[in-house]
Scaffold this active site. Sequence first.
Site, PDB file in Angstrom:
ATOM      1  N   ASP A  96      49.834  46.257  51.034  1.00 58.39           N
ATOM      2  CA  ASP A  96      49.727  44.919  50.448  1.00 58.39           C
ATOM      3  C   ASP A  96      49.419  45.015  48.953  1.00 58.39           C
ATOM      4  O   ASP A  96      49.961  44.251  48.143  1.00 58.39           O
ATOM      5  CB  ASP A  96      48.647  44.118  51.155  1.00 58.39           C
ATOM      6  CG  ASP A  96      48.936  43.946  52.640  1.00 58.39           C
ATOM      7  OD1 ASP A  96      50.116  43.866  53.011  1.00 58.39           O
ATOM      8  OD2 ASP A  96      47.967  43.908  53.422  1.00 58.39           O
ATOM      9  N   ALA A  97      48.541  45.941  48.583  1.00 57.73           N
ATOM     10  CA  ALA A  97      48.255  46.157  47.162  1.00 57.73           C
ATOM     11  C   ALA A  97      49.502  46.626  46.435  1.00 57.73           C
ATOM     12  O   ALA A  97      49.772  46.209  45.299  1.00 57.73           O
ATOM     13  CB  ALA A  97      47.129  47.179  47.012  1.00 57.73           C
TER      14      ALA A  97
END
Length: 302
Positions: free
Chosen positions: A242-243
């Site tokens: 997600d990062a």
Amino acid sequence: MVEVITAGHVNWDVTLRVDALPHPDGEARIDSQCRSGGGSAANVAVALAGMDFDAGLVGSVGDDETGEFARRELRAAGVDCSHLLEVEASETTTKYLIVDERGEVMVLGNEGANEAVAPADVDPEYVASGDHLHLTSQRPDTAAELARVATDAGVSVSFDPGRRLAERDFGEALAYSDVVFLNDREAQTLLDSDLEHPSSELHGRVVVVKHGEDGARVDTPGASFDHPGFDAEAVDTTGAGDAFAAGFLAVLLREGGVLGPSADYERALEFANACGALAAMEEGARTAPTFEDVGAFLDGQF
């Protein structure tokens, strides 16, 4: 008004750090545990808000205590929760993340409320108000409706379908997507044969294939770029993808759009890999770095 809208799962995470992932009929020692908000859509929204974007979220939680905890965390991070649906008499989806000493993760979860958003719940005006829509795993019909509304409004779309790709037909949402994020396993599931040129298989879309600690590759209709990743000591890979997605989108959106003539996919790939590495070096799913953090990290690498 929001710049980026993310849509998909909003969870409550219980992270258990263990000495090893247990085998069947085995046992492992819990070294530590923590509780915090999670879910890919929520994680990306928080990461983008931390990079100074006005981020909004389309998703759902239960009307229980953990749902309120999740909402408070999101608001505190600066995420617009006006379209975070609260489902009556329902539990917020809880994920139990079991993390071993190498940072590898095993996930257990209940169904909960995180897929309560139906196509009829999509607010076209809200979707059209953004500059970009990022989809994560969710109901396929809802993902398709969100992507259709965004495309009709001229809003660019990215999609990270996640680990349930093999179980679900996301074909319609993928057809509307401009950028698709996949890991190696998902790429093998989705692409028929040509893993070297996925953009051509997906009809000219920008395709980003994540290789974990071995970096990532971005394939566009005009060029392909590889980045080997960074030598980082992984503590917890939860949320690293997600990062990565947030970092990739942040660079492109800051430079004028994910498909604009000035889109620097090579730089976005390097930045995304740095975001993923930094996230993996910290415990928990909400560890995405700021622009300043990534800049300092990259300065130290070269």
